[in-house]
Design an enzyme around this catalytic site. Structure first.
Site, PDB file in Angstrom:
ATOM      1  N   ASN A   1     -66.375  -9.736  38.292  1.00  0.00           N
ATOM      2  CA  ASN A   1     -65.079  -9.710  37.638  1.00  0.00           C
ATOM      3  C   ASN A   1     -65.141  -9.635  36.135  1.00  0.00           C
ATOM      4  OD1 ASN A   1     -62.786  -9.592  38.992  1.00  0.00           O
ATOM      5  ND2 ASN A   1     -62.578 -11.775  39.390  1.00  0.00           N
TER       6      ASN A   1
ATOM      7  N   THR B   1     -89.534  18.614  42.250  1.00  0.00           N
ATOM      8  CA  THR B   1     -88.250  18.701  42.938  1.00  0.00           C
ATOM      9  C   THR B   1     -87.966  20.160  43.268  1.00  0.00           C
ATOM     10  OG1 THR B   1     -87.544  16.888  41.530  1.00  0.00           O
ATOM     11  CG2 THR B   1     -85.844  18.019  42.778  1.00  0.00           C
TER      12      THR B   1
ATOM     13  N   LYS C   1     -86.057  23.404  43.680  1.00  0.00           N
ATOM     14  CA  LYS C   1     -84.862  24.018  43.104  1.00  0.00           C
ATOM     15  C   LYS C   1     -84.720  25.429  43.684  1.00  0.00           C
ATOM     16  CE  LYS C   1     -84.657  20.608  39.951  1.00  0.00           C
ATOM     17  NZ  LYS C   1     -83.627  19.601  39.861  1.00  0.00           N
TER      18      LYS C   1
ATOM     19  N   LYS D   1     -81.311  23.400  43.640  1.00  0.00           N
ATOM     20  CA  LYS D   1     -81.180  22.203  44.465  1.00  0.00           C
ATOM     21  C   LYS D   1     -80.181  22.364  45.590  1.00  0.00           C
ATOM     22  CE  LYS D   1     -78.768  19.671  40.750  1.00  0.00           C
ATOM     23  NZ  LYS D   1     -78.947  18.406  40.043  1.00  0.00           N
TER      24      LYS D   1
ATOM     25  N   LYS E   1     -90.040  17.099  46.535  1.00  0.00           N
ATOM     26  CA  LYS E   1     -88.914  16.173  46.615  1.00  0.00           C
ATOM     27  C   LYS E   1     -87.621  16.901  46.938  1.00  0.00           C
ATOM     28  CE  LYS E   1     -86.241  13.279  43.414  1.00  0.00           C
ATOM     29  NZ  LYS E   1     -85.071  14.167  43.388  1.00  0.00           N
TER      30      LYS E   1
ATOM     31  N   GLU F   1     -81.588  14.832  44.644  1.00  0.00           N
ATOM     32  CA  GLU F   1     -80.795  13.666  45.038  1.00  0.00           C
ATOM     33  C   GLU F   1     -79.509  14.042  45.769  1.00  0.00           C
ATOM     34  OE1 GLU F   1     -79.806  14.718  40.768  1.00  0.00           O
ATOM     35  OE2 GLU F   1     -81.611  14.533  41.993  1.00  0.00           O
TER      36      GLU F   1
ATOM     37  N   HIS G   1     -84.242   7.410  44.036  1.00  0.00           N
ATOM     38  CA  HIS G   1     -83.652   8.152  42.925  1.00  0.00           C
ATOM     39  C   HIS G   1     -82.499   7.337  42.349  1.00  0.00           C
ATOM     40  CE1 HIS G   1     -81.585  11.223  40.605  1.00  0.00           C
ATOM     41  NE2 HIS G   1     -82.699  11.905  40.634  1.00  0.00           N
ATOM     42  N   ARG G   2     -82.307   7.444  41.022  1.00  0.00           N
ATOM     43  CA  ARG G   2     -81.321   6.572  40.377  1.00  0.00           C
ATOM     44  C   ARG G   2     -80.044   7.321  39.998  1.00  0.00           C
ATOM     45  NH1 ARG G   2     -83.545   5.556  34.193  1.00  0.00           N
ATOM     46  NH2 ARG G   2     -84.036   7.708  33.697  1.00  0.00           N
TER      47      ARG G   2
END
EC number: 4.1.1.39
Length: 465
Positions: free
Chosen positions: A113, A163, A165, A167, A191, A194, A284-285
């Site tokens: 909160n 990664t 691509k 993607k 990878k 994401e 992954h973030r």
């Protein structure tokens, strides 16, 4: 009546500068920007109150519990250098306020909160100290750094990833082909992006099958263990686990999850499944910058990184220091150490407000990814060291001769840097020279060096101390 009703100042109850923190307290450092006219002690006390037992008035049920046992306390306030209106408020929370093994509950309390609170203009959670007593209630990463190296049989160097691509838009078969080319060329991992989940142009099961085929083919041709991060992120926890189960049935080594968009509850469930079933978990973030990019409001990434180590993940993206995405060097190294090491000393020059003792919770490999290419390899090897994953998406697939030569270029550059470092050369000073020497006997690397010699993403980082 046994109490006096009415609105009262928080600082009378929640500002306790004489408080000695306990070994079991969760400690938080907040960057507080009070509204004009609100004294820092009152603002700090308000944060402590609203994120623990307090409400805006005295209520009769306060008499039915012991506030002294359960309240959060603001125990120290210090000004922020160079910012007249900002303060760091240190708050101690008694451990009993939190459910064991739940990152979700910890965040709901500490950053629930209080961030919408009117008396504050802005609020940022800069750091948390998680006491060993609480750490011990978490499983943490499914496997950790050492177990991962043993599973993959790869030692003494950073791991290489890429990664795939573009993607979004490839069919499953073409996607699998791209995976195969990269792995065959010499990468350890490829990878899923994401945002590759299960879209109309490529359903998850088709992708899993073609990527697994690519992985086994590359494995048999190179004699090395390979992995592809199969993204199990889904709209429901049940669907996510279903995908992880399918990955396990295919016998692949690793799956992937977007932990912030997926949520900590889903992430912890997946981490438990991964440990029980021998899967590594890549994290992954996505969405982190929404939370951590503003300097005076939100949550610093080092807190999100600590939370991930508790919730569970074997890899996590952590900035590059050199590529296209945010990351100041000392600050990045601060949370990279928080991810990998057992015991991390307080060090304000690296943004670490507290000493953190992880009591043998497994470590997480930091993943450097985003706008990096072969010329960055010496710097990355030096900054991140052996326990890291270096991911080159465009830096592999953008090679003029294709994916496999792009992978070869990266692997040659990495091996050259590791060898040079082991021979005692200074990567920071001689980096370019090391890459040039290696490119003399690797045409793939020479071509990569040529194409990326001018590319830079140079902006000032927002995340400064």
């Amino acid at each position: 009546v046994g109490f006096k009703a009415g609105v009262k100042e928080y600082k009378l109850t929640y500002y306790t500068p004489s408080y000695e923190t306990k070994d079991t307290d969760i400690l938080a450092a907040f960057r507080v920007t009070p509204q004009p006219g609100v004294p820092p002690e009152e603002a700090g006390a308000a944060v402590a109150a609203e994120s623990s037992t307090g409400t805006w008035t005295t209520v009769w049920t306060d008499g039915l519990t012991s506030l002294d046992r359960y309240k959060g306390r603001c125990y120290h306030i210090e000004p922020v250098a160079g910012e007249e209106t900002q303060f760091i408020a240190y708050v101690a929370y008694p451990l009993d306020l939190f459910e064991e093994g739940s990152v979700t509950n910890m965040f709901t309390s500490i950053v629930g909160n209080v961030f919408g609170f009117k008396a504050l203009r802005a609020l940022r959670l800069e750091d948390l100290r998680i006491p060993p007593a609480y750490v011990k209630t978490f499983q943490g990463p499914p496997h950790g750094i050492q177990v991962e190296r043993d599973k993959l049989n790869k030692y003494g160097r950073p791991l290489l990833g890429c990664t795939i691509k573009p993607k979004l838009g490839l069919s499953a078969k073409n996607y699998g082909r791209a995976v195969y080319e990269c792995l065959r060329g010499g990468l350890d991992f490829t990878k899923d992006d994401e945002n590759v989940n299960s879209q109309p142009f490529m359903r998850w099961r088709d992708r899993f099958l073609f990527c697994t085929e690519a992985l086994y083919k590359a494995q048999s041709e190179t004699g090395e263990i390979k992995g592809h991060y199969l993204n199990a992120t889904a709209g429901t926890c049940e669907e996510m686990i279903k995908r992880a189960v399918f990955a396990r049935e295919l016998g692949v080594p690793i799956v992937m999850h977007d932990y912030l968009t997926g949520g900590f509850t889903a992430n912890t469930s997946l981490a438990h499944y991964c440990r029980d079933n021998g899967l590594l978990l890549h994290i992954h973030r996505a969405m982190h910058a929404v939370i951590d990019r503003q300097k005076n409001h939100g949550i610093h990434f080092r807190v999100l990184a600590k939370a991930l180590r508790m919730s569970g993940g074997d890899h996590i993206h952590s900035g590059t220091v050199v590529g296209k995405l945010e990351g100041e060097r000392e600050i990045t190294l601060g949370f990279v150490d928080l991810l990998r090491d057992d015991f991390i000393e307080k060090d304000r020059s690296r943004g670490l407000f507290f000493t953190q003792d992880w009591v043998s919770l497994p470590g997480v490999l930091p993943v450097a990814s985003g706008g990096i290419h072969v010329w960055h390899m010496p710097a990355l090897t030096e900054i991140f060291g052996d326990d890291s994953v270096l991911q080159f998406g465009g830096g592999t697939l953008g090679h003029p001769w294709g994916n496999a030569p792009g992978a070869v270029a990266n692997r040659v550059a990495l091996e050259a840097c590791v060898q040079a470092r082991n021979e005692g050369r200074d990567l920071a000073r001689e980096g370019n020279e090391i890459i040039r020497e290696a490119s003399k006997w690797s045409p793939e690397l020479a071509a990569a060096c040529e194409i990326w010699k001018e590319i830079k993403f140079e902006f000032e980082a927002m995340d400064t101390l």
